[in-house]
Design an enzyme around this catalytic site. Structure first.
Site, PDB file in Angstrom:
ATOM      1  CG  ASP A 144       1.148   4.328   3.788  1.00 20.45           C
ATOM      2  OD1 ASP A 144       0.359   3.441   3.415  1.00 20.45           O
ATOM      3  OD2 ASP A 144       2.375   4.271   3.594  1.00 20.45           O
ATOM      4  CG  HIS A 173       1.431   0.206   2.361  1.00 19.03           C
ATOM      5  ND1 HIS A 173       1.855   1.517   2.469  1.00 19.03           N
ATOM      6  CD2 HIS A 173       2.389  -0.430   1.646  1.00 19.03           C
ATOM      7  CE1 HIS A 173       3.004   1.654   1.831  1.00 19.03           C
ATOM      8  NE2 HIS A 173       3.347   0.493   1.316  1.00 19.03           N
ATOM      9  CG  ASN A 266       8.661  -1.684  -4.856  1.00 17.65           C
ATOM     10  OD1 ASN A 266       9.654  -1.315  -4.235  1.00 17.65           O
ATOM     11  ND2 ASN A 266       7.481  -1.804  -4.282  1.00 17.65           N
ATOM     12  CB  SER A 330       6.492   0.449   0.951  1.00 21.85           C
ATOM     13  OG  SER A 330       5.686   1.161   0.067  1.00 21.85           O
TER      14      SER A 330
END
Length: 387
Positions: A144, A173, A266, A330
């Site tokens: 990430d 994130h 998404n 996520s």
């Protein structure tokens, strides 16, 4: 000058410019890989990325050259664009919660646990699995934007595959994802799905949450070399792009016994497909659900979804020792990464395929949604050791 060297001299560039683009070359053998590196060096061309275990070299190629001829060379397996990657979060609720303030959507944990349990951790029934294990000795890597220092995250180690610098988070994130996996839940703060795993930060996304396939591939290679048990990947390729180089790296990790969890994407109800790497059969692809047990409107639909987990308004760790609520697939994937870690801690030696089967077997079907929206259903961890 050999034919391969001639090809490189005509199309590879010494440095990036407006006339170049990033290309990944996968060689067929270790010998040809070393030969290729030697020839690049003789031409004063420094690759921006080398991943020896995957036999991958990243170079800047001149757009005006006949670079496609390289792909036909007998020593070369694959030549493709170094595709862009983006984190799968939606910043729909950015109210930050400072350490020590009251935190909504929390319930008091049982007396045996000192932290507080968010609705989403309760929804997947993680606390019921903790009487058997909290994930101790299982190594989970979060590929990430890195993981920030936080009083309620215990980072065992990591790597920065972008520039070799710090693996600490400069976006947020990765820190949020890490908290969902394994926030340690002390002093009345948020508890993750598997709070006692060994957590590793693999920083492959930049401060904007963007990255390249080449950095992800190097991160996966690091996970293999360092014997991770679970990898979480809460990101996807942009648009309809497809990367054989990334798929090859995922296959290598899978064959080494690593459970790979990826967010579905998404793109919502009309997406028609889920993103790579979630669409690879070697991963557990995760869709997002809401607090009302519906599939979130933003969650991508398509073939290959394995499980569903909460992904809307999820409270977790953030930069500067804070907490924040974020939405996106996520946020769903790390619930499943944590669930896989609990299962492996309670039943050691399971293959990635067996982990996927057992988690899917105990999932709860959400009414009104098909398999292309939810896979096997909402992950439930209360009876996984009996699956």
């Amino acid at each position: 000058m050999s034919k391969l060297e001639t090809m490189f001299s005509s199309c590879a560039a010494c440095r990036p410019s407006r006339h170049t683009f990033r290309k990944l070359i996968t060689l067929k053998s270790k010998r040809s890989y070393m030969r290729c590196l030697k020839q690049l060096k003789s031409l004063d061309i420094n690759p921006y990325k080398t991943v020896p275990s995957s036999l991958v070299i990243g170079c800047h190629f001149d757009k005006r050259s006949a670079w496609r001829s390289l792909a036909k060379h007998p020593l070369i397996k694959l030549v493709e664009k170094d595709y862009k990657i983006r984190a799968h979060d939606l910043k729909v609720n950015t109210a930050k919660i400072s350490r020590g303030r009251s935190q909504p959507l929390l319930t008091q944990a049982s007396t045996s646990v000192s932290g507080l349990i968010t609705w989403n951790i309760n929804r997947v029934k993680a606390p019921q699995a903790w009487s058997t294990t909290r994930g101790k000795s299982i190594k989970v890597a979060v590929i990430d934007s890195g993981i920030a220092k936080h009083p309620h995250l215990s980072i065992a180690g990591g790597i920065n595959t972008i520039d070799g610098g710090s693996y600490y988070d400069d976006n947020g994130h990765g820190t949020h994802v890490a908290g969902i996996v394994s926030a340690i839940g002390i002093a009345g703060n948020v508890t993750g799905t598997a709070p006692e795993v060994d957590l590793y930060a693999v920083k492959a996304l930049d401060k904007n949450g963007d990255g390249y396939v080449s950095d992800i591939v190097e991160g996966i290679d690091w996970c293999i070399s360092n014997r991770m048990h679970v990898i979480n990947m809460s990101f996807g390729l942009l648009g309809t792009e497809s990367s054989g180089t990334l798929h090859n790296a995922v296959r290598r990790a899978y064959r080494q016994g690593i459970v790979i969890v990826a967010s579905a994407g998404n793109s919502g109800k009309s997406s028609g497909k889920i993103d790579e790497p979630a669409s690879f059969s070697e991963t557990i692809a995760v869709a997002a659900s809401t607090r009302s047990n519906r599939i979130a409107s933003f969650s991508s639909r398509g073939k290959g979804i394995g499980l569903t987990a909460p992904g809307q308004n999820i409270l977790s760790t953030w930069l500067n020792q804070k907490y924040i609520k974020l939405s996106g697939t996520s946020m769903s994937a790390p619930h499943v990464a944590g669930g896989a870690a609990l299962l492996l801690a309670g039943k050691s030696g399971l293959s990635p395929s067996a982990v996927k089967i057992k988690l899917r077997r105990r999932a709860k079907k959400l009414k009104g949604f098909g398999i292309r929206s939810q896979g096997a259903g909402l992950m439930q961890l209360d009876k996984i050791f009996n699956a």
